[in-house]
Structure formats: structure tokens, C-alpha cells
Motif scaffolding. Structure first.
Motif, PDB file in Angstrom:
ATOM      1  N   SER A  79      34.658   7.956  -4.389  1.00 41.98           N
ATOM      2  CA  SER A  79      34.930   8.397  -3.018  1.00 41.98           C
ATOM      3  C   SER A  79      34.349   9.895  -3.336  1.00 41.98           C
ATOM      4  O   SER A  79      33.931  10.426  -4.131  1.00 41.98           O
ATOM      5  N   GLY A  80      34.350  10.715  -1.981  1.00 51.62           N
ATOM      6  CA  GLY A  80      33.639  11.875  -1.734  1.00 51.62           C
ATOM      7  C   GLY A  80      32.521  11.755  -0.744  1.00 51.62           C
ATOM      8  O   GLY A  80      32.039  10.767  -0.448  1.00 51.62           O
ATOM      9  N   GLU A  81      32.036  12.915  -0.465  1.00 55.83           N
ATOM     10  CA  GLU A  81      30.972  12.689   0.519  1.00 55.83           C
ATOM     11  C   GLU A  81      29.692  12.413   0.064  1.00 55.83           C
ATOM     12  O   GLU A  81      29.225  12.922  -1.091  1.00 55.83           O
ATOM     13  N   ARG A  82      29.086  11.646   0.712  1.00 55.98           N
ATOM     14  CA  ARG A  82      27.732  11.005   0.444  1.00 55.98           C
ATOM     15  C   ARG A  82      26.535  11.848   0.790  1.00 55.98           C
ATOM     16  O   ARG A  82      26.526  12.681   1.935  1.00 55.98           O
ATOM     17  N   SER A  83      25.204  11.644   0.325  1.00 61.13           N
ATOM     18  CA  SER A  83      24.027  12.679   0.809  1.00 61.13           C
ATOM     19  C   SER A  83      23.002  11.606   0.434  1.00 61.13           C
ATOM     20  O   SER A  83      22.983  10.752   0.096  1.00 61.13           O
ATOM     21  N   ALA A  84      21.923  12.037   1.452  1.00 61.56           N
ATOM     22  CA  ALA A  84      20.717  10.907   1.513  1.00 61.56           C
ATOM     23  C   ALA A  84      19.643  11.866   1.433  1.00 61.56           C
ATOM     24  O   ALA A  84      19.590  13.074   2.378  1.00 61.56           O
ATOM     25  N   ILE A  85      18.630  11.597   0.935  1.00 62.01           N
ATOM     26  CA  ILE A  85      17.262  12.205   0.856  1.00 62.01           C
ATOM     27  C   ILE A  85      16.344  11.517   1.800  1.00 62.01           C
ATOM     28  O   ILE A  85      16.228  10.387   1.849  1.00 62.01           O
ATOM     29  N   LEU A  86      15.824  12.492   2.810  1.00 65.39           N
ATOM     30  CA  LEU A  86      14.674  12.021   3.540  1.00 65.39           C
ATOM     31  C   LEU A  86      13.363  11.829   3.028  1.00 65.39           C
ATOM     32  O   LEU A  86      12.768  12.834   2.326  1.00 65.39           O
ATOM     33  N   VAL A  87      12.795  10.809   2.803  1.00 64.62           N
ATOM     34  CA  VAL A  87      11.217  10.423   2.482  1.00 64.62           C
ATOM     35  C   VAL A  87      10.598   9.841   3.535  1.00 64.62           C
ATOM     36  O   VAL A  87      11.112   8.723   4.001  1.00 64.62           O
ATOM     37  N   PRO A  88       9.549  10.556   3.909  1.00 64.43           N
ATOM     38  CA  PRO A  88       8.777   9.922   5.023  1.00 64.43           C
ATOM     39  C   PRO A  88       8.086   8.480   4.767  1.00 64.43           C
ATOM     40  O   PRO A  88       7.761   8.144   3.518  1.00 64.43           O
ATOM     41  N   LYS A  89       8.083   7.693   5.601  1.00 64.07           N
ATOM     42  CA  LYS A  89       7.590   6.445   5.698  1.00 64.07           C
ATOM     43  C   LYS A  89       6.097   6.697   5.206  1.00 64.07           C
ATOM     44  O   LYS A  89       5.683   5.758   4.289  1.00 64.07           O
ATOM     45  N   LYS A  90       5.416   7.734   5.715  1.00 65.39           N
ATOM     46  CA  LYS A  90       4.033   7.725   5.240  1.00 65.39           C
ATOM     47  C   LYS A  90       3.782   7.623   3.595  1.00 65.39           C
ATOM     48  O   LYS A  90       2.889   7.178   3.310  1.00 65.39           O
ATOM     49  N   HIS A  91       4.734   8.315   2.980  1.00 67.17           N
ATOM     50  CA  HIS A  91       4.644   8.550   1.573  1.00 67.17           C
ATOM     51  C   HIS A  91       4.615   6.988   0.950  1.00 67.17           C
ATOM     52  O   HIS A  91       3.856   6.644   0.285  1.00 67.17           O
ATOM     53  N   PHE A  92       5.610   6.077   1.459  1.00 65.07           N
ATOM     54  CA  PHE A  92       5.557   4.623   0.963  1.00 65.07           C
ATOM     55  C   PHE A  92       4.182   3.949   1.289  1.00 65.07           C
ATOM     56  O   PHE A  92       3.540   3.201   0.626  1.00 65.07           O
ATOM     57  N   GLU A  93       3.859   4.283   2.615  1.00 65.75           N
ATOM     58  CA  GLU A  93       2.594   3.669   2.982  1.00 65.75           C
ATOM     59  C   GLU A  93       1.326   4.138   2.121  1.00 65.75           C
ATOM     60  O   GLU A  93       0.499   3.221   1.602  1.00 65.75           O
ATOM     61  N   ARG A  94       1.119   5.370   1.791  1.00 64.62           N
ATOM     62  CA  ARG A  94       0.215   5.724   1.147  1.00 64.62           C
ATOM     63  C   ARG A  94       0.038   5.410  -0.201  1.00 64.62           C
ATOM     64  O   ARG A  94      -0.858   5.180  -0.999  1.00 64.62           O
ATOM     65  N   ILE A  95       1.298   5.404  -1.052  1.00 58.03           N
ATOM     66  CA  ILE A  95       1.399   5.034  -2.560  1.00 58.03           C
ATOM     67  C   ILE A  95       1.056   3.594  -2.603  1.00 58.03           C
ATOM     68  O   ILE A  95       0.413   3.169  -3.498  1.00 58.03           O
ATOM     69  N   THR A  96       1.682   2.952  -1.724  1.00 55.41           N
ATOM     70  CA  THR A  96       1.278   1.234  -1.645  1.00 55.41           C
ATOM     71  C   THR A  96      -0.227   1.128  -1.474  1.00 55.41           C
ATOM     72  O   THR A  96      -0.874   0.315  -2.263  1.00 55.41           O
ATOM     73  N   GLU A  97      -0.832   1.766  -0.341  1.00 49.81           N
ATOM     74  CA  GLU A  97      -2.168   1.553  -0.256  1.00 49.81           C
ATOM     75  C   GLU A  97      -3.034   2.001  -1.372  1.00 49.81           C
ATOM     76  O   GLU A  97      -3.970   1.278  -1.895  1.00 49.81           O
ATOM     77  N   LYS A  98      -2.633   3.128  -1.993  1.00 49.49           N
ATOM     78  CA  LYS A  98      -3.330   3.504  -3.062  1.00 49.49           C
ATOM     79  C   LYS A  98      -3.398   2.265  -4.356  1.00 49.49           C
ATOM     80  O   LYS A  98      -4.435   2.128  -5.254  1.00 49.49           O
ATOM     81  N   ILE A  99      -2.075   1.729  -4.635  1.00 47.64           N
ATOM     82  CA  ILE A  99      -2.114   0.849  -5.594  1.00 47.64           C
ATOM     83  C   ILE A  99      -2.978  -0.383  -5.302  1.00 47.64           C
ATOM     84  O   ILE A  99      -3.447  -0.852  -5.998  1.00 47.64           O
ATOM     85  N   VAL A 100      -2.922  -0.839  -4.003  1.00 42.54           N
ATOM     86  CA  VAL A 100      -3.765  -1.747  -3.628  1.00 42.54           C
ATOM     87  C   VAL A 100      -5.076  -1.765  -3.622  1.00 42.54           C
ATOM     88  O   VAL A 100      -5.715  -2.611  -4.288  1.00 42.54           O
ATOM     89  N   ARG A 101      -5.581  -0.529  -3.131  1.00 41.99           N
ATOM     90  CA  ARG A 101      -6.962  -0.099  -3.411  1.00 41.99           C
ATOM     91  C   ARG A 101      -7.450  -0.150  -4.881  1.00 41.99           C
ATOM     92  O   ARG A 101      -8.249  -0.672  -5.099  1.00 41.99           O
ATOM     93  N   GLY A 102      -6.604   0.499  -5.632  1.00 44.31           N
ATOM     94  CA  GLY A 102      -6.985   0.420  -7.145  1.00 44.31           C
ATOM     95  C   GLY A 102      -6.922  -1.160  -7.920  1.00 44.31           C
ATOM     96  O   GLY A 102      -7.850  -1.201  -8.619  1.00 44.31           O
ATOM     97  N   ILE A 103      -6.076  -1.839  -7.394  1.00 46.40           N
ATOM     98  CA  ILE A 103      -6.266  -3.276  -8.332  1.00 46.40           C
ATOM     99  C   ILE A 103      -7.517  -3.688  -7.667  1.00 46.40           C
ATOM    100  O   ILE A 103      -7.959  -4.390  -8.336  1.00 46.40           O
ATOM    101  N   ILE A 104      -7.751  -3.902  -6.310  1.00 46.85           N
ATOM    102  CA  ILE A 104      -9.032  -4.428  -5.857  1.00 46.85           C
ATOM    103  C   ILE A 104     -10.013  -3.968  -6.534  1.00 46.85           C
ATOM    104  O   ILE A 104     -11.046  -4.760  -6.883  1.00 46.85           O
ATOM    105  N   TYR A 105     -10.080  -2.598  -6.618  1.00 49.16           N
ATOM    106  CA  TYR A 105     -11.214  -2.050  -7.244  1.00 49.16           C
ATOM    107  C   TYR A 105     -11.430  -2.454  -8.752  1.00 49.16           C
ATOM    108  O   TYR A 105     -12.487  -2.629  -9.387  1.00 49.16           O
ATOM    109  N   VAL A 106     -10.322  -2.249  -9.471  1.00 47.73           N
ATOM    110  CA  VAL A 106     -10.358  -2.485 -11.006  1.00 47.73           C
ATOM    111  C   VAL A 106     -10.788  -3.965 -11.223  1.00 47.73           C
ATOM    112  O   VAL A 106     -11.220  -4.753 -11.963  1.00 47.73           O
TER     113      VAL A 106
END
Length: 191
Positions: A79-106
């Protein structure tokens, strides 16, 4: 961007899961002024913490939609008041793209360039993921555990068209595809 993402995700991850406990601790420490190396660093940590708190949603401000799959309420029975952290969608997109590019390159010694493009996806759960059968049947696994496990399925015809599943700290996933818009002859290889 990556540092901001790591801090915000660290505040959202399960601090009791061995895969993410160190990330949660690191995120909290990065916001604790007493952990600063000097006055300037301590002030920077204090301001960063205040900035995240100002952006946080509390109680009824938290919508019942738009919550990233796997990063929802960790302790619904407390019980108690909940809190949520805002994370921009762009952050998820960019880290995913970085991982994809890295795997393809390596792995392939190739760069993702025109006419190929990387697209980002999120699925609510594995049951709604139309790619799951392909990952299960012939996905190759790349792991940097406990933080990241990637599954990749590559099309045989060009060796670059791919589907990716990226699992972070065993708690949430992102997905990406690499597809060509046009003629694949303009793809360059590095090396």
C-alpha cells in the motif's frame, strides 16, 4: 542519453533480482550527493535527482496505458502512493538500434546503410509477438549476461535482413527489424 537511460531504468528495475541489483544500486548512488567525488559532483547528483523527481508521476497521475511492458508496477500488493519514472521512447529506440548495429558490424563486418533501415517495435507480451516462432525455431543468441540477451533471425537471401529481440536484465524486451527499402546492391561491407 545512455547515462540518463541507465539511471532512469535503474530506478525502474527490480532491485532484488540478481540480474539488475547492481544497476539499481548504481542508479541510486548516481543521485546521492554524499557519493559525489567533490562538491561539484555532489551538486550535479543532487540536481539530477531533483530533475528526475520533478518529471516523476505520482498516484493518480500515472496512466493505465503507456507503461513499457515488463517495467510496470513491481509491488502491487504494497500500500501507499505509487510513483512512475518517465523514460522517453527515443531512449529505448536508440539503445536498441545501437545494439543491432553493433551485432551486425561485429558478426558480419557490415554497416547498416541505405537502402536498409532499422525499425523499432514493442510487443505487450510474447503471446502477441508474431516473430516469436522464428526466434524459437532458428534464432541465434548473443549474450552479455546478466544485462543483455539478444536473439537474431537472419534472412538467407541477403544475410542482412533480420529480426532482433533484445532482453534487458531479464525484465523487459525491445524488438527491431532490419529491412531493405530498395536494391540491396548498394550495401557496403567494411573490411
Amino acid at each position: 542519453m545512455e547515462r540518463d537511460l541507465l539511471i532512469k531504468l535503474g530506478l525502474c528495475l527490480d532491485p532484488y533480482d540478481p540480474a539488475s541489483a547492481s544497476i539499481a544500486d548504481k542508479a541510486l548512488r548516481s543521485l546521492r550527493p554524499s557519493a559525489g567525488h567533490n562538491r561539484h559532483d555532489a551538486e550535479h547528483r543532487r540536481r539530477k535527482g531533483q530533475s528526475i523527481l520533478k518529471q516523476a508521476l505520482v498516484g493518480d497521475q500515472i496512466p493505465d496505458h503507456g507503461i513499457f511492458p515488463g517495467l510496470g508496477d513491481r509491488w502491487p500488493d504494497i500500500s501507499g502512493e505509487r510513483s512512475a519514472i518517465l523514460v522517453p521512447k527515443k531512449h529505448f529506440e536508440r539503445i536498441t538500434e545501437k545494439i543491432v548495429r553493433g551485432i551486425i558490424y561485429v558478426e558480419d563486418g557490415r554497416l547498416v546503410q541505405q537502402p536498409y533501415k532499422i525499425e523499432f517495435f514493442v510487443f505487450a507480451d510474447d503471446a502477441t509477438n508474431p516473430w516469436m516462432a522464428a526466434f524459437d525455431r532458428c534464432g541465434k543468441v548473443y549474450a552479455r549476461e546478466p544485462g543483455i540477451v539478444v536473439r537474431r533471425v537472419v534472412a538467407e537471401d541477403d544475410g542482412l535482413t533480420s529480426l532482433f529481440e533484445v532482453k534487458f536484465w531479464r525484465q523487459f524486451k525491445t524488438y527491431a527489424s532490419v529491412t531493405a527499402d530498395g536494391d540491396a546492391d548498394t550495401l557496403s561491407a567494411d573490411g
